[in-house]
Scaffold this motif. Sequence first.
Motif, short mmCIF file in Angstrom:
data_model
loop_
_atom_site.label_atom_id
_atom_site.label_comp_id
_atom_site.label_asym_id
_atom_site.label_seq_id
_atom_site.Cartn_x
_atom_site.Cartn_y
_atom_site.Cartn_z
N ASN A 51 0.81 -1.21 0.00
CA ASN A 51 0.00 0.00 0.00
C ASN A 51 0.86 1.27 0.00
O ASN A 51 0.68 2.13 -0.85
CB ASN A 51 -0.93 0.00 1.22
CG ASN A 51 -1.88 1.18 1.21
OD1 ASN A 51 -2.56 1.42 0.21
ND2 ASN A 51 -1.94 1.92 2.30
N GLU B 142 0.32 -5.76 -12.06
CA GLU B 142 0.02 -4.44 -11.48
C GLU B 142 -1.15 -3.79 -12.21
O GLU B 142 -2.07 -3.28 -11.59
CB GLU B 142 1.25 -3.52 -11.60
CG GLU B 142 2.48 -4.02 -10.88
CD GLU B 142 2.45 -3.75 -9.39
OE1 GLU B 142 2.19 -2.61 -9.01
OE2 GLU B 142 2.67 -4.70 -8.62
N SER B 143 -1.09 -3.85 -13.54
CA SER B 143 -2.12 -3.22 -14.35
C SER B 143 -3.48 -3.90 -14.14
O SER B 143 -4.49 -3.24 -13.88
CB SER B 143 -1.70 -3.27 -15.82
OG SER B 143 -2.79 -2.99 -16.65
N GLU C 92 -4.94 -3.30 -10.60
CA GLU C 92 -5.45 -1.93 -10.46
C GLU C 92 -6.81 -1.77 -11.16
O GLU C 92 -7.73 -1.16 -10.64
CB GLU C 92 -4.47 -0.92 -11.08
CG GLU C 92 -3.42 -0.44 -10.10
CD GLU C 92 -2.41 0.50 -10.76
OE1 GLU C 92 -2.80 1.25 -11.69
OE2 GLU C 92 -1.23 0.46 -10.36
N ALA D 258 -10.37 -0.89 -9.45
CA ALA D 258 -11.12 0.26 -9.96
C ALA D 258 -12.54 -0.14 -10.38
O ALA D 258 -13.48 0.65 -10.29
CB ALA D 258 -10.37 0.89 -11.14
N PRO E 19 -9.88 -5.24 -2.70
CA PRO E 19 -8.45 -5.64 -2.83
C PRO E 19 -8.13 -6.93 -2.08
O PRO E 19 -7.26 -7.69 -2.50
CB PRO E 19 -7.70 -4.46 -2.20
CG PRO E 19 -8.62 -3.30 -2.33
CD PRO E 19 -10.01 -3.85 -2.25
#
Lengths: 82, 238
Positions: free
Chosen positions: A53, B212-213, B216, B220, B225
Amino acid sequence: MHTDGNQIAGLLEEIFGMEMTAETRTCQSCGETRAVGSHRLYTGAGYVLRCPNCGDMAAAIVNRPDDYRVSLFGTWSAEPGA
Amino acid sequence: MATIKESRPESRHAKTLVLDVPDWPGHRAGQHVDIRLTADDGYQAERSYSIASGPESPRLELTIDRVDDGEVSPYLIDDAREGDQFELRGPVGGYFVWEATETEPLLLVAGGSGLVPLMSILRHHEAAGSSADARLLLSARTLNDVLYREELERVRDGADAVTVHLTLTRDTPPADWNGWSRRVDREMLAAVGPAPDARPRVYVCGPTAFVESAAELLVALGHDPATVHTERFGPSGG
């Protein structure tokens, strides 16, 4: 470029004597609680784990010829035998 | 010590090794092993490889993707022969695992050889007769880079609970292509589903930038998470 804590599951198990990647760590900096396996891992002369984070330090592990030197930050859970 | 029992090519740059490991304790879907090679001069290199076989399989299988300037994968793919031995630690990992006793919908998102641990999950899903709604989105460079292609087609056509989606990022797809041909984006993830309010358990595996992409984009879209499990492998090493 980083990977994540999953990559050192075997090393952590060797050091702690139990599976650690499904355990959680609460960050001393941002207060988030996340699985150890989801932490960012940076590999160089040793291993550095960082909070996914906020990026603050979670662990530093150096492998010496006869032992490991381990620094831990934040609050780690450990439920042996879970 | 692990002994190579047999091997088979999976693509131009990936190979499955079938291993014999004495006293293998069994594994959970999504776990990996660490392989350590030691050179004659004592130099050691250690790498992690995901287990491809399901927990129910009597055979322990790893699929190795070739990293051209790597220290371990070129040996395992080009040089290792049946009967060769190496040090193996595992199974390890407890975060990126899935058990068929879990009934929530399942979303698996793979970039390239990130498919390997997700294949173990799909094989577990099938062997355990899970009725959990399972959806796989695989991003590959070209159709020839798709691992386990025939098995994925069989799973797609055979199991009502499993859907398989492909996107190709480098190739001009064949004329009859009914998948996507672009990088994973928000619209694609929304189309694959399940919607965040179904609380699916999500597993994303691939190169770091891909993971990562995708993670995310999933957060979104509204996924919690804590339900998005990630496993990254780096661009180097191999």
